[in-house]
Design a protein around this motif. Structure first.
Motif, PDB file in Angstrom:
ATOM      1  N   THR A  57       7.829   4.092   8.108  1.00 34.12           N
ATOM      2  CA  THR A  57       8.334   3.854   6.722  1.00 34.12           C
ATOM      3  C   THR A  57       7.147   4.101   5.613  1.00 34.12           C
ATOM      4  N   HIS A  58       5.965   3.755   5.876  1.00 36.17           N
ATOM      5  CA  HIS A  58       5.005   4.389   5.001  1.00 36.17           C
ATOM      6  C   HIS A  58       4.780   5.621   4.473  1.00 36.17           C
ATOM      7  N   ALA A  59       5.008   6.317   5.733  1.00 42.69           N
ATOM      8  CA  ALA A  59       5.057   7.839   5.597  1.00 42.69           C
ATOM      9  C   ALA A  59       6.341   8.569   4.750  1.00 42.69           C
ATOM     10  N   VAL A  60       7.337   7.836   4.926  1.00 40.36           N
ATOM     11  CA  VAL A  60       8.408   8.468   4.133  1.00 40.36           C
ATOM     12  C   VAL A  60       8.296   7.782   2.819  1.00 40.36           C
ATOM     13  N   ILE A  61       7.738   6.647   2.395  1.00 37.13           N
ATOM     14  CA  ILE A  61       7.539   6.028   1.267  1.00 37.13           C
ATOM     15  C   ILE A  61       6.365   7.065   0.387  1.00 37.13           C
ATOM     16  N   SER A  62       5.627   7.449   1.072  1.00 39.61           N
ATOM     17  CA  SER A  62       4.136   8.274   0.397  1.00 39.61           C
ATOM     18  C   SER A  62       5.073   9.646   0.332  1.00 39.61           C
TER      19      SER A  62
ATOM     20  N   GLN B 239       7.383  -2.123  16.135  1.00 41.00           N
ATOM     21  CA  GLN B 239       7.331  -2.727  14.892  1.00 41.00           C
ATOM     22  C   GLN B 239       6.407  -1.962  14.262  1.00 41.00           C
ATOM     23  N   ALA B 240       5.110  -1.949  14.739  1.00 42.26           N
ATOM     24  CA  ALA B 240       4.068  -0.900  14.048  1.00 42.26           C
ATOM     25  C   ALA B 240       4.381   0.491  13.939  1.00 42.26           C
ATOM     26  N   ARG B 241       4.950   0.942  15.041  1.00 40.32           N
ATOM     27  CA  ARG B 241       5.499   2.532  14.824  1.00 40.32           C
ATOM     28  C   ARG B 241       6.462   2.677  13.744  1.00 40.32           C
ATOM     29  N   ASP B 242       7.470   1.763  13.546  1.00 40.03           N
ATOM     30  CA  ASP B 242       8.400   1.850  12.580  1.00 40.03           C
ATOM     31  C   ASP B 242       7.648   1.507  11.263  1.00 40.03           C
ATOM     32  N   MET B 243       6.728   0.803  11.197  1.00 37.77           N
ATOM     33  CA  MET B 243       6.054   0.382   9.703  1.00 37.77           C
ATOM     34  C   MET B 243       5.375   1.703   9.287  1.00 37.77           C
TER      35      MET B 243
END
Length: 245
Positions: free
Chosen positions: A81-86, A74-78
């Motif tokens: 996700t933050h990298a894609v959003i940025s 879950q931490a790796r997926d999050m």
């Protein structure tokens, strides 16, 4: 959000019910009538199965088997996700700018790129095929949809040279070495290889030493003044050393 994916659900639930006792592969047959009866009876079978489990007190439970439920996953997926959003916030692909551009390299497309109208281009091709024999119809290159990759080339001496904008940008920024030199470096034409040294097949061009020697003899006469400033000496065993002092 960390449940089973769709294909895994189909494999474990639907396919298992088809291959176990009472399924389609156990003597019922695979004709259209058998498949319809089996599909329409599934809701009733599910209710009967649930009622029997409640009556006998036997329930089908599973433990924490999915790797997506673990904290590390879950931490790796999050983080991803933050990298894609940025990246999306920096590139702003959903802005009001109507121009086409690559979301990875950020290269803007020219006005000739019409890949966003691929459906219209395909409809026009089908319209031109009406009333013609399929074997005699020829697809023309000018009627195809033009992508961003097809337009990443420049004409140099009448020859089309493919260009990788991202690779060229990286090379030019390294060659600049300083922010002040960027403006002068980017004045040169973008090309993935120097066409004066290489052919389109990335092989060295054949040297024309006699042509170079004749050009030097034409420019340098006997009464020409000496060379001033920084001098570079080129040593060659060919015609340059033999005929030019």
């Amino acid at each position: 959000m960390a449940g089973l994916s769709v294909d895994l659900t189909i494999e474990q639930v639907l396919m298992r019910s088809m291959k176990t006792s009472g399924g389609l592969t156990r003597g019922r047959g695979m004709a259209e009538q058998q498949r319809l009866i089996w599909l329409l009876s599934m809701p009733a079978c599910a209710e009967v199965n649930n009622a029997i489990q409640q009556l006998t007190g036997v329930n089908y439970n599973t433990g924490e088997q999915n790797k997506g439920m673990q904290n590390a996953r879950q931490a790796r997926d999050m983080k991803d996700t933050h990298a894609v959003i940025s990246c999306l916030k920096e590139r702003k692909p959903f802005s009001s700018d109507p121009s086409l551009r690559s979301i990875s390299t950020w290269v803007h497309a020219t006005t000739k790129v019409n890949v966003d109208s691929a459906k219209t281009v395909g409809t026009a091709i089908l319209t031109n095929m009406d009333g013609q024999i399929a074997a005699d119809y020829t697809f023309k290159r000018k009627d195809q949809a033009i992508t961003l990759a097809l337009k990443s080339a420049v004409k140099i001496d009448g020859e089309s040279v493919q260009v990788d904008p991202q690779l060229l940008f990286q090379r030019l920024t390294i060659a600049a070495k300083a922010t002040e030199a960027l403006e002068s470096v980017f004045k040169y034409e973008l090309c993935s290889y120097p066409p004066t040294l290489f052919d389109s097949s990335l092989l060295f061009r054949q040297p024309h030493k006699p042509v170079l020697a004749d050009a030097i003899r034409t420019l340098l006469t006997k009464d020409a003044p000496g060379i001033t400033g920084q001098v570079h000496y080129v040593l060659d065993v060919g015609t340059l050393v033999q005929r030019i002092p």
